[in-house]
Scaffold this active site. Structure first.
Site, PDB file in Angstrom:
ATOM      1  N   LEU A 167      22.175  -0.372  19.936  1.00  0.00           N
ATOM      2  CA  LEU A 167      21.979   0.635  18.909  1.00  0.00           C
ATOM      3  C   LEU A 167      22.136   0.032  17.511  1.00  0.00           C
ATOM      4  CD1 LEU A 167      23.905   3.641  20.494  1.00  0.00           C
ATOM      5  CD2 LEU A 167      21.435   3.446  20.138  1.00  0.00           C
ATOM      6  N   LYS A 225      24.224  -6.653  16.620  1.00  0.00           N
ATOM      7  CA  LYS A 225      23.147  -7.568  17.027  1.00  0.00           C
ATOM      8  C   LYS A 225      22.897  -8.670  15.990  1.00  0.00           C
ATOM      9  CE  LYS A 225      20.180  -4.265  17.116  1.00  0.00           C
ATOM     10  NZ  LYS A 225      21.106  -3.247  16.606  1.00  0.00           N
ATOM     11  N   SER A 250      15.015  -2.394  20.117  1.00  0.00           N
ATOM     12  CA  SER A 250      14.134  -2.304  21.294  1.00  0.00           C
ATOM     13  C   SER A 250      14.617  -1.229  22.267  1.00  0.00           C
ATOM     14  CB  SER A 250      13.971  -3.658  21.982  1.00  0.00           C
ATOM     15  OG  SER A 250      15.191  -4.210  22.382  1.00  0.00           O
TER      16      SER A 250
END
Length: 182
Positions: free
Chosen positions: A3, A8, A76
């Site tokens: 999320l 990330k 993604s």
């Protein structure tokens, strides 16, 4: 994958720095940055999100052809488009970053979660749009329970086990953990 605000990009940038310290050529492909620079015409419906993931996957395969390791920091949200992108890559490690909604709200650098919860942002992944959690990630990192360095050590382990990193490279990377990155 993970999320927005789940860690990330932070992890990808840290891994790029560490891999660079052992001579690897890397490139961080941040989903927001790629969308802004190469796909500004895309919206946030499923078709456009799938196309964005496809384009980022193509960039990754082009980088791999030139011996550059792509590090993807992309939401993604859909399993099928993620799987298609991964299938086109060589030796891809799927890392799922996850944390509590409370942590996502606290980290939210752009205030997007707050706006989405107020209904000001349509199609916000994890709030008003779905996020399909990977069924079989190679690694799941709970970024609200471990530090960036602890997560990095967990990423290095399967790379070393798979032979992607030499033993000397793995030892060097583990030794670098905890040192400031530049």
């Amino acid at each position: 994958t993970g999320l927005p605000a789940s860690g990330k990009t932070t992890l990808a940038v840290r891994m790029a720095h560490l891999l660079g310290s052992v001579g690897w050529a890397t490139e961080v492909l941040d989903g927001d940055e790629v969308r802004r620079e190469l796909s500004p015409e895309l919206g946030f419906g499923r078709t456009d999100r799938d196309l964005n993931v496809h384009r980022i996957g193509v960039l990754g395969t082009l980088l791999q052809k030139h011996n550059v390791v792509p590090l993807f920091a992309v939401v993604s949200p859909y399993e099928a488009s993620r799987a298609r992108a991964i299938a086109s890559l060589q030796g891809c490690l799927l890392v799922h970053t996850t944390c509590s909604m409370e942590s996502l709200l606290a980290r939210d650098p752009k205030g997007l979660y707050a706006k989405a919860l107020r209904g000001e942002i349509p199609h916000f992944t994890g709030i008003s749009d779905p996020y399909e959690v990977p069924e079989h990630p190679d690694l799941e990192l709970h970024t609200d329970r471990e530090t960036v360095d602890q997560s990095v050590v967990r990423i290095v382990a399967p790379l070393a086990e798979a032979g992607a990193l030499s033993e000397a490279e793995a030892v060097h990377l583990r030794a670098q953990v905890g040192r400031p990155s530049h």
